[in-house]
Scaffold this motif. Structure first.
Motif, PDB file in Angstrom:
ATOM      1  N   VAL A 103       0.871  -1.182   0.000  1.00 25.71           N
ATOM      2  CA  VAL A 103       0.000   0.000   0.000  1.00 25.71           C
ATOM      3  C   VAL A 103       0.901   1.222   0.000  1.00 25.71           C
ATOM      4  CG1 VAL A 103      -1.826   1.245   1.183  1.00 25.71           C
ATOM      5  CG2 VAL A 103      -1.706  -1.234   1.371  1.00 25.71           C
ATOM      6  N   ARG A 108       2.998  10.156  -0.509  1.00 30.42           N
ATOM      7  CA  ARG A 108       4.354   9.754  -0.164  1.00 30.42           C
ATOM      8  C   ARG A 108       5.251   9.566  -1.374  1.00 30.42           C
ATOM      9  NH1 ARG A 108       5.708  11.164   4.650  1.00 30.42           N
ATOM     10  NH2 ARG A 108       4.290  10.489   6.247  1.00 30.42           N
TER      11      ARG A 108
ATOM     12  N   GLN B 280      12.018   9.616  12.645  1.00 36.33           N
ATOM     13  CA  GLN B 280      11.205   8.665  11.883  1.00 36.33           C
ATOM     14  C   GLN B 280      10.816   7.459  12.721  1.00 36.33           C
ATOM     15  OE1 GLN B 280      10.538   9.061   8.448  1.00 36.33           O
ATOM     16  NE2 GLN B 280      11.522  11.038   8.402  1.00 36.33           N
ATOM     17  N   ALA B 303      16.264  10.711   9.025  1.00 33.90           N
ATOM     18  CA  ALA B 303      16.700  10.535   7.643  1.00 33.90           C
ATOM     19  C   ALA B 303      17.962  11.346   7.383  1.00 33.90           C
ATOM     20  CB  ALA B 303      15.590  10.960   6.689  1.00 33.90           C
ATOM     21  N   ALA B 380       2.240   8.976  11.145  1.00 32.74           N
ATOM     22  CA  ALA B 380       2.501  10.050  10.184  1.00 32.74           C
ATOM     23  C   ALA B 380       3.804   9.833   9.422  1.00 32.74           C
ATOM     24  CB  ALA B 380       2.555  11.387  10.908  1.00 32.74           C
ATOM     25  N   LYS B 381       4.690   8.956   9.907  1.00 33.01           N
ATOM     26  CA  LYS B 381       5.991   8.770   9.265  1.00 33.01           C
ATOM     27  C   LYS B 381       6.031   7.562   8.349  1.00 33.01           C
ATOM     28  CE  LYS B 381       7.817  12.267  11.126  1.00 33.01           C
ATOM     29  NZ  LYS B 381       7.966  13.429  10.245  1.00 33.01           N
ATOM     30  N   VAL B 382       4.925   6.891   8.192  1.00 36.55           N
ATOM     31  CA  VAL B 382       4.910   5.674   7.391  1.00 36.55           C
ATOM     32  C   VAL B 382       4.934   6.031   5.908  1.00 36.55           C
ATOM     33  CG1 VAL B 382       3.537   3.672   6.780  1.00 36.55           C
ATOM     34  CG2 VAL B 382       3.727   4.363   9.157  1.00 36.55           C
ATOM     35  N   GLN B 383       5.878   5.466   5.173  1.00 38.91           N
ATOM     36  CA  GLN B 383       5.963   5.723   3.737  1.00 38.91           C
ATOM     37  C   GLN B 383       5.134   4.727   2.947  1.00 38.91           C
ATOM     38  OE1 GLN B 383       7.770   8.128   2.058  1.00 38.91           O
ATOM     39  NE2 GLN B 383       8.332   9.095   3.956  1.00 38.91           N
ATOM     40  N   SER B 384       5.196   3.473   3.328  1.00 35.65           N
ATOM     41  CA  SER B 384       4.370   2.463   2.663  1.00 35.65           C
ATOM     42  C   SER B 384       4.201   1.281   3.611  1.00 35.65           C
ATOM     43  CB  SER B 384       4.990   2.021   1.342  1.00 35.65           C
ATOM     44  OG  SER B 384       6.240   1.421   1.558  1.00 35.65           O
ATOM     45  N   VAL B 385       3.160   0.522   3.363  1.00 31.85           N
ATOM     46  CA  VAL B 385       2.875  -0.643   4.194  1.00 31.85           C
ATOM     47  C   VAL B 385       2.855  -1.860   3.294  1.00 31.85           C
ATOM     48  CG1 VAL B 385       1.393  -1.492   6.032  1.00 31.85           C
ATOM     49  CG2 VAL B 385       1.263   0.882   5.358  1.00 31.85           C
ATOM     50  N   ASP B 404       7.428   0.695   6.141  1.00 31.82           N
ATOM     51  CA  ASP B 404       8.659   1.346   5.668  1.00 31.82           C
ATOM     52  C   ASP B 404       8.647   2.807   6.073  1.00 31.82           C
ATOM     53  OD1 ASP B 404       9.317  -1.018   4.263  1.00 31.82           O
ATOM     54  OD2 ASP B 404       7.930  -0.427   2.682  1.00 31.82           O
ATOM     55  N   THR B 405       9.794   3.285   6.565  1.00 36.95           N
ATOM     56  CA  THR B 405       9.874   4.693   6.957  1.00 36.95           C
ATOM     57  C   THR B 405      10.927   5.417   6.130  1.00 36.95           C
ATOM     58  OG1 THR B 405      11.592   4.428   8.603  1.00 36.95           O
ATOM     59  CG2 THR B 405       9.337   4.017   9.305  1.00 36.95           C
ATOM     60  N   GLY B 406      10.944   6.720   6.242  1.00 39.07           N
ATOM     61  CA  GLY B 406      11.814   7.544   5.415  1.00 39.07           C
ATOM     62  C   GLY B 406      13.283   7.450   5.741  1.00 39.07           C
ATOM     63  N   ASP B 408      14.973   4.895   5.734  1.00 36.41           N
ATOM     64  CA  ASP B 408      15.383   3.619   5.170  1.00 36.41           C
ATOM     65  C   ASP B 408      15.412   2.504   6.199  1.00 36.41           C
ATOM     66  OD1 ASP B 408      15.405   3.987   2.572  1.00 36.41           O
ATOM     67  OD2 ASP B 408      17.552   4.235   2.309  1.00 36.41           O
ATOM     68  N   THR B 410      12.925  -0.408   7.951  1.00 37.04           N
ATOM     69  CA  THR B 410      11.646  -1.085   7.862  1.00 37.04           C
ATOM     70  C   THR B 410      11.368  -1.756   9.193  1.00 37.04           C
ATOM     71  OG1 THR B 410      11.916  -1.457   5.516  1.00 37.04           O
ATOM     72  CG2 THR B 410      10.375  -2.870   6.647  1.00 37.04           C
TER      73      THR B 410
END
Lengths: 167, 448
Positions: A103, A108, B280, B303, B380-385, B404-406, B408, B410
């Motif tokens: 997702v 982002r 992050q 980051a 709020a810091k989540v880039q993707s799940v 995944d967070t900014g 780098d 996970t």
């Protein structure tokens, strides 16, 4: 979920509309499989056949049998790939044995990439890849119609700008 | 101190648009640059002592003197030129660093993208009264640092950069000055020493440094083999015990409107400022031997920043209160749900260590049995799940959830029930969206 048709882009937030990949991708992959199997089968048949006797030429069957199996696997893998655009994020689901579902919120996205190699172009395919600030984000959609890939790219960048968020 | 020169003597293009004062680094900098050729020579001598001695014996005094007469001015000239051609300037939106004699290089560092500001003073620099200033932004190079500045100048520049990054008007940014800080934690040296004594890595490296050379000596009787193996081992042992003590000595974490300040070091003093909203992930690490004392180490990910330690050792309650200040509105969840039922068949014994808790603000996943690591990611810091499931996991109805967070990093919640994980995937996307709306703006002193 056959091909990426253009209707129904505005998916409801709760009910994702899944789309599959183009059959062209499956054809390319199977073509590559056949070509490589042919090369391997000739090598596996000729070498033992010439060196150890004609009966050993049957080794050529080995790549052929495994290729038949891979033929099926490729089909299953192709069917497993699908993606959906929701109001705020993109869903990508793939894999048969090792399943993975990603997702990515539009806000982002740092970069959207559309690539198309010579073979892909020949079969009318393109790949869309999304990058976020996290390198681990693996959001790639292969085997799209070039027009669909460009539509997706434009839509993603547009939504990405509208919902943009920093790190 | 600093020789100021207007930009007009350099290329005209940039200076015409904005009348920006370009400044040079501290005049002591050439000496640091002049080190480079000498360091290469010294390195060669250490690397090959026999060869170096032979070469030295062959040289006559005149050749030696001539060589020195060429080398020293050349090194000096190199140092001087690299200093002369390095300028920096602070504009309304960016910090600009211009370097290079032959190959020109200009780094533009956007101030609202600043992730952290580090001011470090290595031992020699402290003696000379200078400091190194580094701005952490995503993708910044090691070259993008200002080394060296006068100590007072570095502090003033840091305050100015932070004020501008915070969104103060350019006219007032210089006068705002240093934001007042309030100490949150100070790690006493005794506690630090005891915590290091209770760390497995310290003893492991020490044992290795003692045992391996002894065994080698008994088997080979060759001094060189023993030396070659013992020196790096002793080095690691020293670095993980004494080195860490020296680096983490006098560790102070304080809070200011500019964000978090981290000060530490016995010989080399380091200071880091992390503006609000840049953290992050936060990890609370609890090694086995520390558990009786109730201590934890707190790590953080920003980051583009090299530092990853927030508190080297602190009692759990204090650590949690600091985490609550670093990540606003976040409380460390006390109750965590264990892995799903089939987990024991996927990961024997260790499955017990995997736990997960999700609150309204934070995703918290714990892993590890002996050394427990609790990772906290604000939504709020989540880039993707991502959700992944292998064949064996599917057999037991399990799945893993990756966030995944900014920075780098996970964070993975392993061995959740498949249905729970799928439901969670949808919810997490929703949560991180709403979490972002509530987040602070990049320029943290502006209110919009």
């Amino acid at each position: 979920m056959e091909t990426g048709s253009l209707e129904g882009t505005g998916a409801a937030a709760d009910q994702p509309v899944w789309r599959g990949l183009r059959p062209g991708l499956l054809r390319v992959r199977r073509l590559l499989l056949v070509v490589w199997t042919g090369v391997l089968a000739v090598a596996a048949g000729l070498l033992p056949g010439l060196l150890a006797g004609p009966a050993w030429a049957l080794c050529a069957l080995l790549p052929a049998v495994s290729a038949a199996w891979c033929w099926r696997l490729l089909g299953r893998n192709w069917r497993s790939w699908r993606y959906a655009e929701r109001a705020d994020d993109l869903l990508i689901s793939r894999g048969v044995l090792w399943r993975e579902e990603t997702v990515v919120p539009y806000g982002r996205m740092q970069l959207v990439e559309v690539t198309s190699g010579p073979l892909e172009r020949r079969f009318g395919l393109a790949t869309v890849q999304l990058h976020t600030a996290a390198a681990a984000t693996d959001a790639t959609i292969p085997g799209l119609d070039p027009a669909e890939a460009e539509r997706l790219r434009d839509r993603l960048t547009e939504l990405g700008q509208a919902r943009s968020a920093g790190l | 101190m600093t020789s100021r020169d207007r930009a007009e003597d350099a290329e005209g293009g940039i200076s015409e648009r904005s009348p920006v004062t370009e400044r040079r680094l501290h005049p002591v900098t050439p000496f640091r640059r002049a080190w480079a050729p000498l360091a290469v020579l010294a390195g060669w001598a250490v690397h090959d002592p026999n060869g170096a001695q032979e070469q030295l014996a062959r040289l006559t005094d005149t050749v030696l003197l001539l060589g020195l007469a060429v080398l020293v001015p050349a090194a000096g000239l190199y140092g001087f030129l690299s200093w002369w051609f390095t300028h920096y300037a602070v504009t309304d939106t960016e910090l600009r660093i211009r370097t290079g004699l032959l190959f020109r290089r200009t780094a533009h560092i956007r101030l609202e993208r600043v992730q952290a500001v580090d001011v470090s003073r290595p031992l020699l620099a402290r003696v000379a009264g200078v400091a190194r200033l580094r701005i952490d932004v995503v993708g910044a190079d090691d070259k993008d640092e200002l080394a060296y500045l006068g100590e007072r100048e570095a502090r003033a520049l840091r305050a100015e950069l932070l004020a501008r990054a915070a969104g103060f008007a350019p006219e007032t940014a210089r006068e705002v000055g240093e934001a007042p800080a309030r100490a949150l934690v100070h790690v006493p040296p005794r506690e630090l020493a005891r915590s290091l004594l209770l760390t497995g890595a310290t003893w492991g490296s020490l044992c290795a440094a003692l045992i391996v050379p002894t065994v080698l000596w008994l088997t080979t009787q060759n001094v060189w083999t023993v030396l070659v193996s013992a020196l790096p081992l002793l080095g690691t042992a020293g670095a993980s015990s004494v080195g860490r003590f020296v680096a983490e000595f006098d560790w102070t974490v304080s809070e200011s409107p500019d964000g978090l300040r981290i000060d530490h070091g016995l010989l080399d003093r380091t200071h880091e400022t992390v503006p609000p909203g840049r953290v992050q992930t936060v990890r609370i690490v609890e090694p086995l031997l520390w558990r009786r004392a109730g201590w934890v180490r707190v790590e953080l990910d920003v980051a583009g920043s090299a530092n990853s330690v927030l508190i080297p050792v602190a009692p759990r309650a204090i650590a949690e209160s600091v985490v609550a200040r670093v990540l606003p509105d976040v409380t460390v969840p006390a109750e965590m749900s264990p892995a799903a039922r089939g987990a024991r068949w996927c990961l024997p014994v260790w499955w017990r260590g995997h736990r997960l808790a999700v609150t309204g603000t934070v995703f918290a996943a714990r892993s590890g049995l002996l050394c427990r690591r609790l990772s906290l990611v604000p939504h709020a810091k989540v880039q993707s799940v991502r959700l992944t499931q292998g064949p064996w996991e599917r057999r037991w109805g399990l799945a893993d959830v990756h966030v995944d967070t900014g920075a780098d990093k996970t964070v993975t919640a392993r061995l959740r029930g498949a249905e729970e994980a799928a439901r969670f995937l949808g919810e997490q996307a929703e949560r991180s969206r709403t979490g972002r709306r509530a987040a602070l703006p990049d320029r943290w002193m502006t209110t919009d």
